[in-house]
Structures are given as C-alpha cells and as structure tokens.
Design an enzyme around this catalytic site. Sequence first.
Site, PDB file in Angstrom:
ATOM      1  N   LYS A 280      -1.854  19.065  16.036  1.00  0.00           N
ATOM      2  CA  LYS A 280      -1.167  17.569  16.613  1.00  0.00           C
ATOM      3  C   LYS A 280      -0.214  18.454  17.277  1.00  0.00           C
ATOM      4  O   LYS A 280       0.357  19.330  17.516  1.00  0.00           O
ATOM      5  CB  LYS A 280      -0.232  16.756  14.862  1.00  0.00           C
ATOM      6  N   GLU A 366      -4.426   2.026   0.010  1.00  0.00           N
ATOM      7  CA  GLU A 366      -4.000   0.974  -0.001  1.00  0.00           C
ATOM      8  C   GLU A 366      -4.064   0.336  -1.068  1.00  0.00           C
ATOM      9  O   GLU A 366      -3.695  -0.703  -2.660  1.00  0.00           O
ATOM     10  CB  GLU A 366      -4.103   0.078   1.248  1.00  0.00           C
ATOM     11  N   ARG A 394      -6.575  -4.617   2.679  1.00  0.00           N
ATOM     12  CA  ARG A 394      -7.169  -3.636   2.077  1.00  0.00           C
ATOM     13  C   ARG A 394      -6.924  -3.649   0.626  1.00  0.00           C
ATOM     14  O   ARG A 394      -7.668  -3.383   0.061  1.00  0.00           O
ATOM     15  CB  ARG A 394      -7.396  -2.590   2.669  1.00  0.00           C
TER      16      ARG A 394
END
Length: 630
Positions: A280, A366, A394
């Site tokens: 990243k 989730e 979700r």
Amino acid sequence: MTLYPLLDTISDPAQVRKLDRRQLPQLADELRAFLVESVSRTGGHLSSNLGTVELTVALHYVFDTPHDRLVWDVGHQTYAHKTLTGRREGMAKLRMHGGISGFPKRGESPYDTFGVGHSSTSISAALGMALAAKIKHETRKVVAIIGDGAMSAGQAFEALNNAGVADADMLVVLNDNDMSISPPVGALNRYLARLFSGNTFNAARKAGEKILDFSPSLLEFAKRAEEHVKGMLTPGTLFEELGLNYIGPIDGHDLESLVPTLLNLKNLKGPQFLHVITKKGQGYKLAEVDPILYHGVSKFKPEVGIAGGKPGAKPTYTQVFGDWLCDMAAADPRLVGITPAMREGSGLLRFSECYPDRYYDVGIAEQHAVTFAAGLACEGMRPVLAIYSTFLQRGYDQLIHDVALQNLPVVFALDRGGLVGADGPTHHGAFDISFLTCIPNMVLMTPTDEDECRKMLTTAYQLDGPSAVRYPRGTGSGATIDKTLLGLPLGKGEIRRRGSHVALLAFGSMLTPALAAAEALDATVANMRFVKPIDRELILALAAEHSLLVSVEENALIGGAGSEVERVLEEVAGPTRLLRLGIPDRFVDHGDQALLLAEIGLDGDGIIAAVRSWQNGNAGAPEEVVAGSI
C-alpha cells in the site's frame, strides 16, 4: 514538456497492449505519479490505489479487456484502472457530484464489469460471468482481483469453494497488500511461479494423471507428493484443496514477473489462483510509511503530505463514540468492543490500545461480528459493535435471528447513518431506520448533536435488550459534551421551538434544517430522539395542536421514521395531516453531503418548499414526498 509522455498516448487499454513490454515500467511510473497528483487535488483513496498500479497495467496488457472481464473487489483500488480506460480527464471530478465514481460502476464504463463498494464479492460475480460464458459458448477470460482484507469474509470462501468444482475458466488474483499470508518474495519464487504456471509443468501434470489413472493408488500417491512439494515451497495448500491451481506468491510490483505469469495463466483451463504481494502506498514515501493515514485523504500538497487536524476543531461523531467507549469501559469491566475491520474508521483506535483484552477486530465478516456479539452477551458480557450503517446490512439475518429473537443486550453503534457524500450509493446509510424499526425488541435512537449521541450510547448500554444509536458521518453542531455517563428517558422526545399550525418532527441530523425552516414557517419543532419506541404522547399532543405535522428524516421514506409517526396518527380522528420527508425511492448518487441533501429537499429551503407546496394543494412528486390525511 509533458510530465506524462507515455501516459498521454493512452486513452484505452488497446493502446497499452500495443506497447513494447519494456515500456510498461515507464507507464507504471507515470501512472503512479499522475494518481498522486490527481488525488491530492480531489481527495479520495490513495494508498490502496498506489499499490495496484503495476498489477493494473499488467492485467490490461495481457487480457483483451473489456471482452475479457476484470472484476475488482474492494473498489477503492481501481483508480489506475479508471485512468487507463478512458477516464483520465474524469479523474479531475472524482467522487464529485456529476463526476465519476470512486468505485467501479457498470453504468459508467464497459470496463467496469461489476459494481463494487462492499468487499468480497468479486469471486462470486466472476464465477457467474465465467459460467455464463460457458453456457453461451463464448471464449473469454474472467479475472477476479481481490484484496487480502476481503479474503477474511465468508463470501469469498463460499465462492472459492464453488469455483473449485464448477469447471469454470477463471483466474482469481489475490492482491496481498498487507503481507498477511506470506513475506516478500524474490527470484526463487518468481522462478517457481513461472514454473507452476507454464505449459510444460501443467502438460506434464495432466499427462501424468492420465498415465497414473490406470493405477488409482499411484495416482493418489502422486497427487499427495505434488501437494507436499508445493506445500513446502508455496503457501497455497488451502486454495489447492479447494480445487484451484495455486501460483505464487510473486512480487506485484515486478512487471517482469507479473506479465509472463499472467500470459501463462491466460492459456490454462479451469480455476486458477495467483497470489501477488503488493505494498500500500507504493512509490509515495509518505503513504508507504503510513498507509492507513493515506487510505482516504482530503486535498493535500504532495510535497508536504497530509497536515494535522486544526487545533480546537469540533470532534466528529465517530470521535464522540470512541471517547464514550473508553469511558464506559473504565466504568464497566463487562464492556467488549467489536469492529469488522474498521478500527480507525469507527473510532476504536484508542480503545484498542487502552483495552486490548476487550477489543476484537473480526475482519471483514459482518455476519460473524453480529453473532459473535450475541455469544458474548449470552455469557454476561456487554458487547458494543461499532459498524457502518451500510455494512450492518450484511449482518441483517444474524441481527434478527441471533440477537433480537433472543433479546440479547448488544449495542449497535451505527456510524455513517444517512448520506455519506463522496463514497456514494454503496456507502449511504439510507435504510437502517427502515430495516431496524420492524424488528421486535429493538430500540433505535437518532441523536441530534454530539452530547445527545453520548447520552444515547449510555442509554443503549443500560438496556437489557438490543439497541442501536444511529449517527451521521462528520461533525455535529458543536454542542458542549457532558462527560458524565448519563442516559435519557426511554422513548421521550422534546420540543425545541414553539410555533403555530405546522409542527416539524425531526429525527437526528434533520433537527438543524428543521429549525432553520421553522423560522420562515413559524413552525413548532420537535426533536423526536427515538424512532422506537417512538414518543406517542408527544405526537398525539402535536396533532391536537397543529393542522399539519411534517416528519423529517435522513433515511428512506418507505418504512422510515415517518411511517412510525403515521402509525401513531392512525388512532387520531380529525383533520390532522401528515407530510413525510426523507430520502426518495431511488439510489442517491455521490457528491458533497450538503449538495445531495439540498437536491432531495432535506435542507432548510427544501423543507420550506415542501410545506408551502403542501399548503398550496400541490404535494409534489409521489416518489419524493409521501403524505396522507389522518
């Protein structure tokens, strides 16, 4: 002299494929520099996009896009993809109203093959596309690009499990950008990746399987031997067991490794799995050092970096929650904080440092997060699940079945309730009031300022059943925060302004525009506070005193807080009328929050216009204003 001599010649991926392979590193360097410059002017997701530059270049170089399908996961890694697919000029209005989306969007470009916002969907969608091509006898390749964070979600493994037995020609690329599966790799792994993806190795393996097929015991022995050897050399045993041919890991920033490996994989049949290591923030030192800080950025100067917050700035609702969580944890050792991979975004950083034994990041999962909280509650703990409104969708089945049905004391701290702005329809919290209000045992609160948010969190925590506090993105009105842990009377609203004829019933963030509209309308304004249980006495009292009630909420009109007001008013006999204002029955696009609210009539001027239109006998379009006589 142009800053991007090679990138300036690229308007679509077909031109990338015409380049000499030796030009690709230059294209990647220019593309990365362009992304830093562009995002610094518009804001957006930065570190994740810098990490996928070489991978994006290699994919468009090898595959015949858009005929071959690229299906991206966690859509905030696609800025390089957008730039190479004819939207470079559009990057100047990235995530702005009327501009291009920050995520893949099917209606925006044929190169965006699947709409993305939530994570872990790419493998499922790619498998569907690959099998559709097979049914239609079309020759095309389908590639799913999934980040390692997204691999923590159950849906990704459900799809892998299906892909391994579905006999589909598809490639899954694991963009491992946190090095969570294996360490960085070098020349040996590059050699092995080429070896395992090459035609010679795979032809020899298939020929060997045919020969050994006459002797099942020898065939089983050979397969076990191959798995043992690959298990020692690569970390792909799990994916092999699921039925995918695992290749890697390889350096995702090394085009001399990426391109030949992808070319080999393009010619292989069946489900393939390529593991690439990326970093990243690659190529921009500040983002490399702190990829979390540079994940989502506002405008900044690239040569300086992101400046610190202004001294004395108002705390965000997220910060108010984080402070409350630490204070309540100090007062009650039963408190447990939970997040599905959103520690910084949901305000749990300080809590994770102060109370590491009571902090749980369950990954992008989730459904698991909700049931995990239920299990903790069963054993006497007091779980607080910090989750964005859009992500709670979700875990809806688990909320109903595992929490509410058993009436367990789980607190849902719902961040980003309402319109979130630039992230757009995949991230707007437009439906939580509607889908929570209909659940038995659930208590739902909507704070109007920072102090009320803290008090509501305490109120929720003190209940013996499930509850949710739903607060918006960003800052509030700057109210003085009472640092004590005091709650509010359950189900009771308050009058904030006295007027005549019209009463505005405001929920949460809508109190501010309601108060602004009330000055022009000489209206009464009620801060309703609770959606469930709703303040019946207050509603009925206002109905008796006013000829028009107006409910105002930053949630979908259908099934929202206004529906609860209407349900109460069904008991009233008389001329009282109700006008319901909220988010219309459509998906609201991305853009500045204030602009979006004005567009759908949820600012002060919009409320005034809707009321006066009603008073003049023109109630407005049915999809934008729902109203009825009581």
